[in-house]
Write an enzyme that holds these catalytic residues in place. Structure first.
Site: not given
Lengths: 287, 287
Positions: B154, B231, B266
């Protein structure tokens, strides 16, 4: 026996399901996680066996799902993994949330006989009967109720050993990480059994003590136990695997494998390291 | 450049060290974790290469150490893994702890130019220079400073891509999980760059945008990127891997592998599932 799905998370080619149900034995909503390996989603495929993982003090179903690394081996072998909670939650019993090692998060996989904990603190019946029945009904097309193994960590290792030893034939195999193997002789176990059974109920204490139970076991045991030599709770005498080994040896029980892992501690770093070995151990008896 | 050892934890045959040092670039004590694989403890053995893992928003060094399972692959390949923190801590800048996506836990791997964050929010210099220099000095006999790769998740995937693209030759390889690949065009990046660089400093914004940087890259890139189709941040347009892929394609950059993993989210469940692949990717260039 309706099951509510709170989340579905992709993990190692399968799905980690966060679930809950209203449990009669504990008198409250119980959360649990279930890992279904990729093999469980093969249309027309065979049902997969189930490995039950019992967690230790303070844990919920999430700790080992996130940190234990069981999904890695289970996804390869084609084994579902059931992660139950460690006690009833929110029963409103005075003091149940006051200590980390008694009450909520510390059900010790027994059915309490002493008020007020006899109202709901029935983790023995919940884990041996109600939860698996609920899972087998909800996932009847994917999980083979005839092939179940059990493992666990610390308090959950005590649970895995005692549930296996009290129910010959119910589980195909048993293993444990840093289990409390002789609770009647360690502070954690004595506090729990005093609170759940009463100080004078020594017979009941022995019924949930792996070292006492193994003395009466017939035939080979085939148990894999990992204990870290850097585990502070082992050093403090909470686990006492030597007592279990001695009792098994004196009873001439074959197949008891206790591995003392150099420097490993009581944390999930240890489970993650050896989870594949314990899945492999279960697979030998599930397939 | 003294390093303080807070904990030494056995993990996958090696040691996970919890460390800290007083960092000049950030003006505070910085915690970080370092995994040394078993190969690093072979007396007279060769030095091991290093894989730097940059974490995402809100994370510390511990999240991926516990949940990412990089140690599994790293222990087999013989690769050390460095887990830095994600920002300075406790600088006392007003408001630095108010948001999850800016300030503490959200350094974005840049050197801030705008007051008050220009005082200490220098994660670019910290990660590219001060931290590795500290690690190479403290573990000179075990880690090979000439063989370093980088990865991240991320915000940390943004960090891995931009640090690699800004420093040709510094890292042997790069990979990322759900990276923010075009921060100048997503809410997370715009908020961070506005706060660290100022709204008008668009040239500075582009200097830390992987999609802008890849346009100027020369030669093959050989990057592995995993993005989960489940995600939510990908769905919300925070990651924009399509923009990065398009820019790389238009610049005729070879070796950009973006895998869209069905249903993966995620979370660290995704990292755990594909960590071995990313260690394998790094190993191809580290050995």
């Amino acid at each position: 026996m309706a099951v509510t799905t709170k989340a579905t998370i992709a993990s190692f080619g399968g799905k980690l399901l966060k679930l809950s149900h209203n449990a009669k034995t504990t008198g409250c909503e119980m959360s649990f996680n279930l890992y279904l390996p990729p093999q469980a989603f093969v249309s027309g495929g065979q049902k997969v066996p189930l490995l039950i993982y019992l967690s230790g003090l303070t844990c919920t179903a999430d700790n080992c799902s996130e940190k234990g690394f069981f999904q890695h081996g289970a996804s390869k072998k084609g084994i579902a993994v059931l992660y139950p909670d460690t006690s009833p939650r929110g029963l409103g019993i005075q003091g149940e949330d006051d200590a980390y090692d008694f009450g909520s998060g510390a059900g010790f996989y027994v059915d309490a006989t002493l008020p007020p904990y006899d109202k709901g603190y029935n983790m023995y019946s919940y884990i041996t009967e109600e939860l698996p029945a609920t899972v087998f009904e909800a996932f009847a097309s994917q999980i083979d109720r005839e092939r179940v193994s059990i493992t666990g960590h610390s308090m959950g290792g005590h649970g895995a050993l005692t549930l296996f030893l009290r129910n010959p034939g119910k589980y195909k195999s048993v293993s444990a990480f840093a289990p409390i193997t002789n609770p009647i002789n360690c502070p954690w176990g004595q506090k729990a059994f005093k609170g759940y059974f009463g100080e004078d109920n020594q017979e009941k204490w022995k019924e949930h003590d792996a070292t006492e139970l193994v003395k009466k076991w017939k035939g080979p045991l085939n148990v894999l136990i990992d204990v870290g030599t850097g585990d502070n709770f082992y050093k403090q005498g909470q686990l006492l695997p030597e007592n279990f080994a001695k009792a098994a040896q004196e009873a001439d029980i074959k197949g008891v494998q206790i591995r003392y892992q150099p420097d490993y501690d009581h944390s999930y770093y240890t489970m993650a390291t050896f989870a594949d070995d314990h899945v492999e151990h279960a697979a030998k008896y599930l397939f």
